[in-house]
Design an enzyme around this catalytic site. Structure first.
Site, short mmCIF file in Angstrom:
data_model
loop_
_atom_site.label_atom_id
_atom_site.label_comp_id
_atom_site.label_asym_id
_atom_site.label_seq_id
_atom_site.Cartn_x
_atom_site.Cartn_y
_atom_site.Cartn_z
N ARG A 28 0.81 -1.22 0.00
CA ARG A 28 0.00 0.00 0.00
C ARG A 28 0.85 1.28 0.00
NH1 ARG A 28 -5.32 -1.11 1.22
NH2 ARG A 28 -5.64 1.08 1.72
N TRP A 75 2.60 6.03 1.62
CA TRP A 75 2.73 6.49 0.23
C TRP A 75 2.55 8.00 0.32
CZ3 TRP A 75 -0.02 9.03 -3.62
CH2 TRP A 75 0.45 8.85 -4.93
N GLU A 479 -1.54 -3.56 -21.86
CA GLU A 479 -1.22 -4.14 -20.55
C GLU A 479 0.26 -4.57 -20.51
OE1 GLU A 479 -2.39 -4.04 -17.76
OE2 GLU A 479 -1.55 -5.70 -16.64
N LYS A 483 2.90 -3.02 -17.80
CA LYS A 483 3.70 -3.84 -16.89
C LYS A 483 5.16 -3.46 -16.99
CE LYS A 483 1.35 -5.15 -14.64
NZ LYS A 483 -0.04 -4.96 -14.75
N GLU A 486 5.85 0.04 -15.50
CA GLU A 486 5.70 0.22 -14.05
C GLU A 486 6.74 -0.52 -13.23
OE1 GLU A 486 1.86 -0.85 -12.40
OE2 GLU A 486 1.75 -2.62 -13.64
N HIS A 502 0.43 6.28 -37.60
CA HIS A 502 0.03 7.70 -37.58
C HIS A 502 0.82 8.50 -36.56
CE1 HIS A 502 -3.35 6.84 -40.29
NE2 HIS A 502 -3.41 5.70 -39.63
C1 F6R Z 1 -1.14 -1.88 -12.66
C2 F6R Z 1 -2.01 -1.62 -11.54
C3 F6R Z 1 -2.85 -0.39 -11.58
C4 F6R Z 1 -4.28 -0.76 -11.17
C5 F6R Z 1 -5.15 0.49 -11.06
C6 F6R Z 1 -6.57 0.15 -10.72
O1 F6R Z 1 -0.41 -3.05 -12.48
O2 F6R Z 1 -2.06 -2.37 -10.62
O3 F6R Z 1 -2.83 0.21 -12.83
O4 F6R Z 1 -4.78 -1.64 -12.12
O5 F6R Z 1 -4.62 1.32 -10.08
O6 F6R Z 1 -6.65 -0.57 -9.54
P1 F6R Z 1 -7.95 -1.33 -9.11
O7 F6R Z 1 -8.13 -2.47 -10.03
O8 F6R Z 1 -7.70 -1.76 -7.70
O9 F6R Z 1 -9.07 -0.35 -9.23
#
Ligand code: F6R
Length: 607
Positions: A28, A75, A479, A483, A486, A502
Site C-alpha cells: 500500500r 505512500w 497491458e 507492466k 511500471e 500515424h
Molecule cells: C497496474 C495496476 C494499476 C491498477 C489500477 C486500478 O499493475 O495495478 O494500474 O490496475 O490502479 O486498480 P484497481 O483495479 O484496484 O481499481
C-alpha cells in the site's frame, strides 16, 4: 495507499506483530514506516523514511515495549518521504498518536488555527493536525472517543485513522470516511487495519468498519457506533477464504512471480463462482439502455478486452471510460436506465468509486467486479462479482487482471445466452474453451518463462519499446506496455497497430524493439502488414504468436508461442502471460524490486 494497523493485546510486546503486519501491508506504500507503542504511560516510537526492511535494519522495529501499538507504511502525498513526515504523528506532549490513510483537504486552515493557539508542528503532513485537534478536545475534558468524533466534524477529505493515547491507555479508537478499515478479533486481542492480510495469520474473520462509524478496540472486544448519533452498530463477522499462506511468497523470489504462476488456479476458482452471480449481473446488463465500463490502469485494460467479448458474444457494445475522467466526459447524460460495470480489483480505487457514485446519483445501476470482499465498491453496487484470485500482494496486477478477464468472459457468455446474439452451439463451444483456459495458461507459463528470461537479457538495454496489437489485442499490448513501464521503468507504449503508422512509427529505427501481439484471429493479415512496415524501418520484431504460425515467425526476431485454438474473445488471457514474465525478468535483471515499483501503491486512494 498507506497501510495502517492497530493492535491491542492482553500481554506481551506487540511491536514484532505490527512490524510483520506492516510487511504484509507494504504493497500500500513504502516511502516510510513507523510504529508507536504504549507502555507504562509513555509512547515509544520508531519511524523513518525507506522500505520496512531498510528501516528495521537501522532501528530494529521489534524492539519497542508495550502490548498496544499502531503502525503505518506510507505512500507520500503531503511532504517528502522523511523521518519527520513518517507516521505516527503526535500532539504537543507526545500523548496522542495517530496513523492516517487518506488526504485532509482543509488541513492548511486547521493547521493555521492550531498554530495560532500555540500548537507546534514537526511535519509537513496533513495528518499532523489530527493529534493536535484531538489534544485540544481532550484538554477540554472530552474522552479520546469524543475528541476523535469532534475532530472528524472539522475535517474534510478522506480518511481512515487509528488513534491511541497515554491518557486512556486501555483502548484505541478508529474511524473512516472514504478509506478502508477492517477489524479482527482473536483471543483477547483486537486488530484494526487497512486490509485483512495484516492480521490474516491469526484470523480470517473480519468485521467491516463503514464510513461514518467509529470503533473502540480493547482487549475485551470491539464496539462500533455511528459517528453522528452514537447509535451502536451490530455488525456481522465475515469469513473470507484467503489464507495466510496465500499472502506469503511460498518459495518464489517475489510475489509478482508467484502471482503469475497462480493464474491458472485463480481462473479455476473464478470459473467456479455460483452461476446465479454471473446470470444476475447479465440480466441487469441486458436490461440497460447504455452500458459503461469504468476502470483504471490494468483494470481498464480488462475493460477494453471485455468490450470485445461483450460485443462479439453478447451483441452488446459497452462504452469504455477511464473512471477518472468519466464525470468530465458524460455531462450528466446518464439515466436510471443505464448501467455501470465498475471493474476494480481492490474495490477501493478512488477514481472508480467516485465515478460509480456519480453515476449512481444520476440513477444508474452499478455492477461491480472486484477481488476484495466488503470493499467500498461492493457497498455501492447493486450486484457484485467477487473474483477469486486470493490476495494479490505484488503492486503490479497480474492474477487479478486474469480473473477480471475470466469474469468478463463469463458475463459475455451469459449475456450471449440472454440476448441470443450467438447461436447456442457457439456459446457452448466458447464456454468449453473458457473451461480449458487454466490448462492453457499453465502451459504458457511452463513453455514461455525461459523465453521471457532470455529476451529480457536481449532487450535489457533498450530504453523504449512499442507494444502493438489489433482488435482485442490492443488490450494485451497496452497491458504488456504498462507492466514493463511500471516495474522495469522502460519507456513503453501500448498502441493499436493500425494507429501506430500515424505517429509512433517515427520512434522506430535500427533494432528498436516492437512487440506484436499476434493471435490467429481476423486481424492477423492486417497485423502482418504492420509487422512488415516496422521491419522495413529496422525494428527488432518480437511476436507473441500462435504455435506453428510460420509466416509471422519468419518475420520475427524473437517469438513467444501460445497453444493453438484459443478462442479470439479469450486471447488476452494466454497472450498476456509472456509479457508479464518479460516485464518481471526485465525488472529483476535491472536490479529493481518488481513487488514495490517506485512511486506506486497497490490501491490508489487519491484523485
Ligand atoms: C497496474 C495496476 C494499476 C491498477 C489500477 C486500478 O499493475 O495495478 O494500474 O490496475 O490502479 O486498480 P484497481 O483495479 O484496484 O481499481
Amino acid at each position: 495507499m498507506c497501510g495502517i494497523i492497530g493492535v491491542i493485546q492482553e500481554k506481551g510486546e506487540v511491536a514484532p506483530f505490527i512490524h510483520q503486519a506492516l510487511r504484509r501491508l507494504e504493497y500500500r506504500g513504502y516511502d516510510s514506516v513507523g510504529i508507536t507503542t504504549l507502555d507504562t504511560s509513555r509512547l515509544f516510537t520508531k519511524k523513518d523514511k525507506g522500505k520496512i526492511d531498510e528501516v528495521h535494519q537501522m532501528l530494529n522495529l521489534d524492539d519497542l515495549p508495550g502490548s498496544i501499538g499502531i503502525g503505518h507504511t506510507r505512500w507520500a502525498t503531503h511532504g517528502i518521504p522523511s523521518m519527520y513526515n513518517s507516521h505516527p504523528h503526535f500532539d504537543c506532549n507526545d500523548e496522542i498518536a495517530v496513523v492516517h490513510n487518506g488526504v485532509i483537504d482543509n488541513f492548511l486552515e486547521l493547521r493555521e488555527d492550531l498554530i495560532k493557539k500555540g500548537h507546534t508542528f514537526k511535519s509537513e503532513t496533513d495528518t499532523e493536525i489530527l493529534p493536535h485537534l484531538i489534544e485540544d478536545f481532550m484538554n477540554d475534558g472530552r474522552s479520546l472517543k469524543e475528541a476523535l468524533k469532534m475532530t472528524t466534524s472539522l475535517i474534510e477529505g478522506t480518511y481512515a485513522v487509528v488513534v491511541m493515547s497515554t491518557r486512556e491507555p486501555d483502548k484505541m479508537v478508529a474511524t473512516r470516511d472514504g478509506n478502508p478499515l477492517v477489524i479482527g478479533r482473536q483471543d483477547k486481542t483486537s486488530y484494526v487495519s487497512s486490509d485483512i492480510p495484516a492480521f490474516l495469520p491469526v484470523t480470517n474473520n473480519m468485521i467491516l468498519l463503514l464510513d461514518g462509524e467509529l470503533a473502540t478496540l480493547t482487549i475485551d472486544g470491539i464496539d462500533i457506533e455511528k459517528l453522528h448519533n452514537g447509535q451502536k452498530v451490530a455488525r456481522e463477522t465475515i469469513k473470507i477464504s484467503w489464507t495466510a499462506d496465500q499472502a506469503q511468497k511460498g518459495g518464489f523470489p517475489h510475489f509478482m512471480l508467484k502471482e503469475i504462476h497462480e493464474q491458472p488456479d485463480a481462473i479455476k476458482g473464478t470459473l467456479r463462482l455460483r452461476p446465479e452471480i454471473i446470470e444476475g449481473a447479465a440480466k441487469l446488463i441486458s436490461n440497460a439502455d447504455n452500458l459503461f465500463f469504468l476502470a483504471m490502469g490494468t483494470s481498464g485494460h480488462a475493460a477494453v478486452a471485455g468490450k470485445h467479448m461483450f460485443a462479439s458474444l453478447g451483441g452488446v457494445l459497452p462504452i469504455v471510460e477511464l473512471a477518472s475522467d468519466f464525470q468530465d466526459s458524460v455531462y450528466d447524460v446518464i439515466t436510471e436506465n443505464d448501467l455501470v460495470l465498475a471493474i476494480t480489483q481492490s474495490g477501493e480505487t478512488t477514481d472508480t468509486i467516485m465515478a460509480a457514485k456519480y453515476a449512481k446519483r444520476l440513477g444508474a445501476r452499478i455492477v461491480a467486479v472486484t477481488n476484495v470482499v466488503g470493499s467500498s465498491i461492493t457497498r455501492l453496487a447493486d450486484h457484485t462479482i467477487i473474483t477469486q484470485a486470493g490476495p494479490e500482494i505484488g503492486v503490479a496486477a497480474t492474477k487479478t487482471f486474469m480473473v477480471q478477464l475470466t469474469s468478463l468472459a463469463q458475463l459475455a457468455l451469459a449475456l450471449g445466452e440472454l440476448t441470443a446474439h450467438q447461436d447456442p452451439e457457439i456459446i457452448a463451444i466458447k464456454r468449453s474453451a473458457l473451461e480449458k483456459m487454466p490448462k492453457i495458461v499453465s502451459r504458457v507459463i511452463a513453455t514461455e518463462e525461459e523465453h521471457a528470461r532470455h529476451y529480457a537479457r536481449l532487450y535489457y538495454a533498450s530504453p523504449s519499446m512499442l507494444f502493438l496489437g489489433r482488435g482485442i489485442s490492443i488490450a494485451t499490448a497496452c497491458e504488456g506496455a504498462l507492466k514493463l513501464k511500471e516495474i522495469a521503468y522502460n519507456h513503453a507504449e501500448g498502441y493499436s497497430a493500425g494507429e501506430s503508422k500515424h505517429g509512433p512509427i517515427a520512434l522506430v529505427q535500427d533494432n528498436y524493439p516492437v512487440i506484436f501481439v499476434a493471435p490467429n484471429d481476423e486481424t492477423r493479415t492486417r497485423l502482418i502488414g504492420n509487422i512488415m512496415e516496422m521491419k522495413a524501418r529496422g525494428a527488432s520484431i518480437v511476436s507473441v504468436l500462435e504455435e506453428g504460425d510460420g509466416e509471422i515467425q519468419s518475420l520475427s526476431d524473437s517469438v513467444f508461442s501460445i497453444p493453438r485454438g484459443v478462442e479470439p474473445e479469450f486471447s488476452v488471457m494466454p497472450y498476456i502471460v509472456p509479457l508479464q514474465l518479460f516485464s518481471y525478468y526485465m525488472a529483476t535483471l535491472k536490479g529493481y524490486d518488481p513487488d514495490k515499483p517506485r512511486n506506486l501503491a497497490k490501491s490508489v486512494t487519491v484523485l
